[in-house]
Design a protein around this motif. Structure first.
Motif, PDB file in Angstrom:
ATOM      1  N   VAL A  42       5.493   4.999  -3.640  1.00 44.73           N
ATOM      2  CA  VAL A  42       4.566   5.653  -2.719  1.00 44.73           C
ATOM      3  C   VAL A  42       4.906   7.137  -2.573  1.00 44.73           C
ATOM      4  O   VAL A  42       4.008   7.990  -2.469  1.00 44.73           O
ATOM      5  CB  VAL A  42       4.553   4.944  -1.347  1.00 44.73           C
ATOM      6  CG1 VAL A  42       5.888   5.096  -0.624  1.00 44.73           C
ATOM      7  CG2 VAL A  42       3.405   5.456  -0.492  1.00 44.73           C
ATOM      8  N   HIS A  43       6.205   7.474  -2.592  1.00 42.85           N
ATOM      9  CA  HIS A  43       6.595   8.882  -2.478  1.00 42.85           C
ATOM     10  C   HIS A  43       6.198   9.658  -3.730  1.00 42.85           C
ATOM     11  O   HIS A  43       5.756  10.801  -3.649  1.00 42.85           O
ATOM     12  CB  HIS A  43       8.102   8.987  -2.251  1.00 42.85           C
ATOM     13  CG  HIS A  43       8.596   8.211  -1.063  1.00 42.85           C
ATOM     14  ND1 HIS A  43       9.317   7.054  -1.185  1.00 42.85           N
ATOM     15  CD2 HIS A  43       8.442   8.428   0.266  1.00 42.85           C
ATOM     16  CE1 HIS A  43       9.605   6.596   0.013  1.00 42.85           C
ATOM     17  NE2 HIS A  43       9.085   7.405   0.912  1.00 42.85           N
ATOM     18  N   GLN A  44       6.373   9.015  -4.894  1.00 44.88           N
ATOM     19  CA  GLN A  44       5.966   9.670  -6.125  1.00 44.88           C
ATOM     20  C   GLN A  44       4.470   9.916  -6.127  1.00 44.88           C
ATOM     21  O   GLN A  44       3.998  10.983  -6.509  1.00 44.88           O
ATOM     22  CB  GLN A  44       6.382   8.801  -7.327  1.00 44.88           C
ATOM     23  CG  GLN A  44       6.275   9.506  -8.669  1.00 44.88           C
ATOM     24  CD  GLN A  44       4.889   9.407  -9.293  1.00 44.88           C
ATOM     25  OE1 GLN A  44       4.105   8.514  -8.931  1.00 44.88           O
ATOM     26  NE2 GLN A  44       4.584  10.308 -10.222  1.00 44.88           N
ATOM     27  N   GLU A  45       3.707   8.926  -5.660  1.00 43.54           N
ATOM     28  CA  GLU A  45       2.257   9.045  -5.651  1.00 43.54           C
ATOM     29  C   GLU A  45       1.779  10.114  -4.682  1.00 43.54           C
ATOM     30  O   GLU A  45       0.936  10.949  -5.021  1.00 43.54           O
ATOM     31  CB  GLU A  45       1.629   7.685  -5.285  1.00 43.54           C
ATOM     32  CG  GLU A  45       0.116   7.659  -5.304  1.00 43.54           C
ATOM     33  CD  GLU A  45      -0.478   7.841  -6.691  1.00 43.54           C
ATOM     34  OE1 GLU A  45      -1.619   8.340  -6.790  1.00 43.54           O
ATOM     35  OE2 GLU A  45       0.191   7.490  -7.674  1.00 43.54           O
ATOM     36  N   LYS A 100      -1.013   3.285   1.292  1.00 37.41           N
ATOM     37  CA  LYS A 100      -0.630   1.876   1.190  1.00 37.41           C
ATOM     38  C   LYS A 100      -1.124   1.318  -0.140  1.00 37.41           C
ATOM     39  O   LYS A 100      -2.080   1.820  -0.723  1.00 37.41           O
ATOM     40  CB  LYS A 100      -1.194   1.077   2.364  1.00 37.41           C
ATOM     41  CG  LYS A 100      -0.599   1.487   3.716  1.00 37.41           C
ATOM     42  CD  LYS A 100      -1.042   0.581   4.837  1.00 37.41           C
ATOM     43  CE  LYS A 100      -0.367   0.998   6.146  1.00 37.41           C
ATOM     44  NZ  LYS A 100      -0.752   0.128   7.277  1.00 37.41           N
ATOM     45  N   TYR A 101      -0.451   0.268  -0.575  1.00 34.92           N
ATOM     46  CA  TYR A 101      -0.763  -0.331  -1.869  1.00 34.92           C
ATOM     47  C   TYR A 101      -1.879  -1.360  -1.716  1.00 34.92           C
ATOM     48  O   TYR A 101      -1.794  -2.275  -0.889  1.00 34.92           O
ATOM     49  CB  TYR A 101       0.479  -1.002  -2.444  1.00 34.92           C
ATOM     50  CG  TYR A 101       0.285  -1.530  -3.849  1.00 34.92           C
ATOM     51  CD1 TYR A 101       0.329  -0.670  -4.941  1.00 34.92           C
ATOM     52  CD2 TYR A 101       0.044  -2.879  -4.080  1.00 34.92           C
ATOM     53  CE1 TYR A 101       0.162  -1.137  -6.232  1.00 34.92           C
ATOM     54  CE2 TYR A 101      -0.126  -3.362  -5.370  1.00 34.92           C
ATOM     55  CZ  TYR A 101      -0.072  -2.481  -6.442  1.00 34.92           C
ATOM     56  OH  TYR A 101      -0.245  -2.953  -7.719  1.00 34.92           O
ATOM     57  N   GLN A 160      -3.117  -0.035  -6.916  1.00 30.32           N
ATOM     58  CA  GLN A 160      -2.686   1.359  -6.788  1.00 30.32           C
ATOM     59  C   GLN A 160      -2.506   1.714  -5.314  1.00 30.32           C
ATOM     60  O   GLN A 160      -2.988   1.001  -4.417  1.00 30.32           O
ATOM     61  CB  GLN A 160      -3.699   2.304  -7.431  1.00 30.32           C
ATOM     62  CG  GLN A 160      -5.042   2.341  -6.739  1.00 30.32           C
ATOM     63  CD  GLN A 160      -6.026   3.269  -7.403  1.00 30.32           C
ATOM     64  OE1 GLN A 160      -7.178   2.914  -7.611  1.00 30.32           O
ATOM     65  NE2 GLN A 160      -5.585   4.458  -7.746  1.00 30.32           N
ATOM     66  N   TYR A 161      -1.807   2.832  -5.096  1.00 31.07           N
ATOM     67  CA  TYR A 161      -1.645   3.354  -3.738  1.00 31.07           C
ATOM     68  C   TYR A 161      -2.862   4.190  -3.375  1.00 31.07           C
ATOM     69  O   TYR A 161      -3.335   4.997  -4.184  1.00 31.07           O
ATOM     70  CB  TYR A 161      -0.366   4.181  -3.618  1.00 31.07           C
ATOM     71  CG  TYR A 161       0.869   3.323  -3.465  1.00 31.07           C
ATOM     72  CD1 TYR A 161       1.283   2.898  -2.214  1.00 31.07           C
ATOM     73  CD2 TYR A 161       1.586   2.912  -4.585  1.00 31.07           C
ATOM     74  CE1 TYR A 161       2.410   2.092  -2.068  1.00 31.07           C
ATOM     75  CE2 TYR A 161       2.713   2.103  -4.453  1.00 31.07           C
ATOM     76  CZ  TYR A 161       3.107   1.700  -3.185  1.00 31.07           C
ATOM     77  OH  TYR A 161       4.204   0.887  -3.041  1.00 31.07           O
ATOM     78  N   GLN A 199      -7.156  -5.803   0.339  1.00 33.32           N
ATOM     79  CA  GLN A 199      -5.883  -6.502   0.536  1.00 33.32           C
ATOM     80  C   GLN A 199      -4.733  -5.515   0.406  1.00 33.32           C
ATOM     81  O   GLN A 199      -4.468  -4.984  -0.680  1.00 33.32           O
ATOM     82  CB  GLN A 199      -5.725  -7.625  -0.486  1.00 33.32           C
ATOM     83  CG  GLN A 199      -6.610  -8.831  -0.219  1.00 33.32           C
ATOM     84  CD  GLN A 199      -6.296  -9.968  -1.185  1.00 33.32           C
ATOM     85  OE1 GLN A 199      -6.273  -9.778  -2.403  1.00 33.32           O
ATOM     86  NE2 GLN A 199      -6.064 -11.144  -0.648  1.00 33.32           N
ATOM     87  N   VAL A 200      -4.070  -5.262   1.545  1.00 31.18           N
ATOM     88  CA  VAL A 200      -2.982  -4.291   1.589  1.00 31.18           C
ATOM     89  C   VAL A 200      -1.645  -5.016   1.483  1.00 31.18           C
ATOM     90  O   VAL A 200      -1.429  -6.047   2.124  1.00 31.18           O
ATOM     91  CB  VAL A 200      -3.036  -3.486   2.907  1.00 31.18           C
ATOM     92  CG1 VAL A 200      -1.830  -2.553   3.010  1.00 31.18           C
ATOM     93  CG2 VAL A 200      -4.320  -2.685   2.981  1.00 31.18           C
ATOM     94  N   ARG A 201      -0.751  -4.449   0.672  1.00 30.11           N
ATOM     95  CA  ARG A 201       0.614  -4.974   0.587  1.00 30.11           C
ATOM     96  C   ARG A 201       1.588  -3.858   0.995  1.00 30.11           C
ATOM     97  O   ARG A 201       1.408  -2.701   0.593  1.00 30.11           O
ATOM     98  CB  ARG A 201       0.937  -5.451  -0.830  1.00 30.11           C
ATOM     99  CG  ARG A 201       0.032  -6.571  -1.327  1.00 30.11           C
ATOM    100  CD  ARG A 201       0.554  -7.175  -2.612  1.00 30.11           C
ATOM    101  NE  ARG A 201       1.802  -7.905  -2.393  1.00 30.11           N
ATOM    102  CZ  ARG A 201       2.485  -8.501  -3.373  1.00 30.11           C
ATOM    103  NH1 ARG A 201       2.060  -8.426  -4.634  1.00 30.11           N
ATOM    104  NH2 ARG A 201       3.605  -9.166  -3.121  1.00 30.11           N
ATOM    105  N   GLU A 202       2.547  -4.197   1.796  1.00 23.84           N
ATOM    106  CA  GLU A 202       3.520  -3.183   2.210  1.00 23.84           C
ATOM    107  C   GLU A 202       4.862  -3.833   2.523  1.00 23.84           C
ATOM    108  O   GLU A 202       4.938  -5.007   2.886  1.00 23.84           O
ATOM    109  CB  GLU A 202       3.014  -2.389   3.420  1.00 23.84           C
ATOM    110  CG  GLU A 202       2.493  -3.198   4.576  1.00 23.84           C
ATOM    111  CD  GLU A 202       1.845  -2.322   5.637  1.00 23.84           C
ATOM    112  OE1 GLU A 202       2.264  -1.155   5.776  1.00 23.84           O
ATOM    113  OE2 GLU A 202       0.931  -2.792   6.318  1.00 23.84           O
TER     114      GLU A 202
END
Length: 567
Positions: free
Chosen positions: A196-199, A325-326, A332-333, A344-347
């Motif tokens: 997430v930080h890279q994105e 969020k993914y 993708q984020y 559908q969010v995954r975290e």
């Protein structure tokens, strides 16, 4: 024939050490002072030319400005013990040395004064709650005097770790110019970077058409943060995930204060001094959470609002962090404001990542890159493979030593690790025989125990400590020594004073009541009960064997003792 001079390993390779007259007084700098000195002398703290004098200090607290009106939100102070303060006068020279005694700089003494540290905490951190790490460090580990004055560099501190990634502001500016980077966005971090930080950094740089500088803090951060050696290896892996020639990595030797909005503004000024044109600021930037409540000390957007308020004079443009969020459906984020109600969010939270590491559980690739996870696993093995410390604290006669000895035997029965007992009397005889029983000496004795326990824990062993340890601040400092390396289980042996006094095998309470023993804990000196120990045991009615069984169950529950699942 004269012998050849011994080369100084601290001599900076880029210049000659200029001759310096012997200072009037010398001071060995703490790790945080060393960080401040480096950034004071390399231009990162421009416009500061030294540690703040009294007028600048009071102005910074009141208005976030130096006396001349320049914006500066964070006091950069040199605290000294009273024994040093009484030997100094204005105009004298104070030698600033590293822990090996190497002279790094001199300070021409301006003001010497006793600050109101609680007022400083309230102004800078907005609280005097010692659960705040910056407040605890200020109120519990700061000497009673400040000295201000201009600093004159003799030689910069030498870093043996990652020298190719350490740059002064001038060196970074030259690097940007060499690469033709006109717009540079800086990303501040004190944690490992995941997908997430890279994105988010890649998107931020692309949107403003800038190059990216990953600029992590590798000085002092929070006690439980991942050590910078591991983090830098993670950053080097993640750097390969960006398009070539678009991103740079440089290390900032900053001692963070965790001061929320003021700290965020400070970070922006520091990045402007390094030649950056933009700075990413996220939710609750540099804002710690209260471990007792889990709540933050600052509002989520207070930092962004303070920087916006001063945008016209900080010399750098803020880029607000967009929470992402993914989405499993898109793989993708995505920024949260683009997520629909049916997506559908995954975290995974930071706490959950630490749990998975400690229990050896899977960390999915959608969350982090395999090479980053591998680095984290190298230094954060499952708890059953980590060292740990069981720290018993309580009044004299409460049963600490009995429990520690019994626990040692039970752990030796289980086998698998080396176990060291650091009982109060043992330590007094072998490590602290020269110390008395003043508050200062008792604290020093506990810190020695903490240091030894941290080394044992770091190397995968088990340390069992059983001092009285009556003061909250000292116990907190010991916890901070040990937790980065493994487990710390505080056991408050909460046997009441009257029971301890009845036991009084050595007659100590009787002597304390008679005034023969001064500053005796529980009689003429206070015992500050732990607020949130991992365990509390009253040995008034409980047999030691039962108490030790409870401790073993707690260690098993926490994951430090492997459970044999074979029948």
């Amino acid at each position: 024939m004269k012998p050849n001079p011994v080369p100084n390993p601290h001599h900076h390779p880029t210049g000659h050490q200029r001759p310096v007259e012997a200072p009037d007084v010398d001071l060995d700098l703490s790790p945080s002072h060393l960080c401040d000195l480096e950034l004071l002398t390399n231009g990162a703290f421009t416009p500061l030319t030294g540690f703040l004098n009294r007028a600048d200090y009071e102005s910074v607290l009141a208005d976030m400005r130096l006396e001349n009106g320049a914006l500066w939100p964070m006091p950069v102070m040199l605290d000294i013990p009273e024994t040093t303060a009484t030997r100094l006068d204005a105009g004298q020279t104070l030698g600033l040395r590293d822990r090996e005694g190497v002279l790094l700089a001199t300070l021409t003494v301006g003001d010497i004064w006793q600050p109101d540290l609680r007022a400083e905490a309230d102004a800078v951190f907005g609280t005097t709650d010692s659960n705040h790490p910056g407040v605890a460090r200020l109120l519990e580990r700061t000497h009673s005097y400040y000295v201000g004055g201009r600093v004159h560099l003799v030689q910069p501190p030498l870093h043996y770790d990652f020298p190719h990634l350490r740059h002064t502001p001038a060196e970074l500016k030259a690097l940007f110019e060499k690469r033709g980077w006109e717009r540079v966005i800086a990303f501040q971090t004190r944690n490992p970077m995941h997908r997430v930080h890279q994105e988010l950094t890649f998107r931020a740089a692309r949107e403003i058409e800038a190059n990216l500088l990953i600029h992590p803090v590798v000085g002092l951060t929070q006690p439980n943060d991942v050590n910078h050696y591991t983090r830098v290896r993670c950053y080097e892996h993640i750097l390969k995930r960006y398009p070539e020639q678009t991103t740079a990595l440089s290390l900032l030797n900053l001692a963070m204060r965790m001061g929320g909005p003021r700290e965020a503004l400070w970070h922006a000024l520091i990045r402007a001094n390094h030649g950056c044109t933009h700075f990413i600021v996220g939710r609750d930037h540099a804002g710690p959470r209260n471990p007792a409540t889990g709540e933050g000390y600052y509002g989520p957007y207070d930092a962004q609002e303070l920087i916006t308020e001063h945008r016209d004079e900080i010399g750098i443009e803020m880029v607000p962090f967009r929470e992402m969020k993914y989405l499993e459906t898109r793989a993708q984020y995505v920024p949260v404001d683009e997520i629909g109600p049916d997506d559908q969010v995954r975290e995974i939270s930071g706490t959950e990542v630490r749990r998975r590491l400690s229990e050896g559980l899977d960390i999915p690739e959608w969350f982090s890159y395999p090479e980053v996870v591998a680095e984290l696993r190298r230094t954060h093995p499952p708890r059953a493979q980590q060292g740990f410390t069981v720290f018993f604290t309580g009044l004299s006669g409460s049963g600490k030593s009995t429990l520690a000895n019994a626990l040692q035997v039970k752990l030796m029965e289980l086998g698998g690790r080396q176990i060291t007992l650091l009982d109060g009397d043992i330590v007094r005889k072998n490590l602290s025989s020269e110390l008395g029983f003043s508050k200062e000496h008792r604290n020093l004795n506990i810190l020695r125990i903490g240091f030894v326990a941290s080394e044992i824990t770091k190397n995968g062993g088990i340390a069992l400590c059983a001092p009285i340890a009556p003061y909250t601040a000292t116990r907190r400092e010991v916890r901070e020594m040990i937790e980065p390396h493994g487990g710390f289980i505080e056991v408050h042996v909460a046997t009441p004073l009257e029971v301890c006094e009845q036991r009084d095998r050595k007659g100590l309470y009787k002597k304390a009541r008679q005034g023969i023993i001064k500053e005796f804990t529980g009689i003429s000196d206070p015992y500050e009960e732990p607020e949130n120990p991992e365990m509390q045991i009253d040995t008034t009615e409980m047999h030691p064997e039962k108490a030790v069984q409870q401790i073993l169950l707690k260690l098993e529950h926490l994951g430090y003792l492997a459970v044999d699942t074979n029948p």
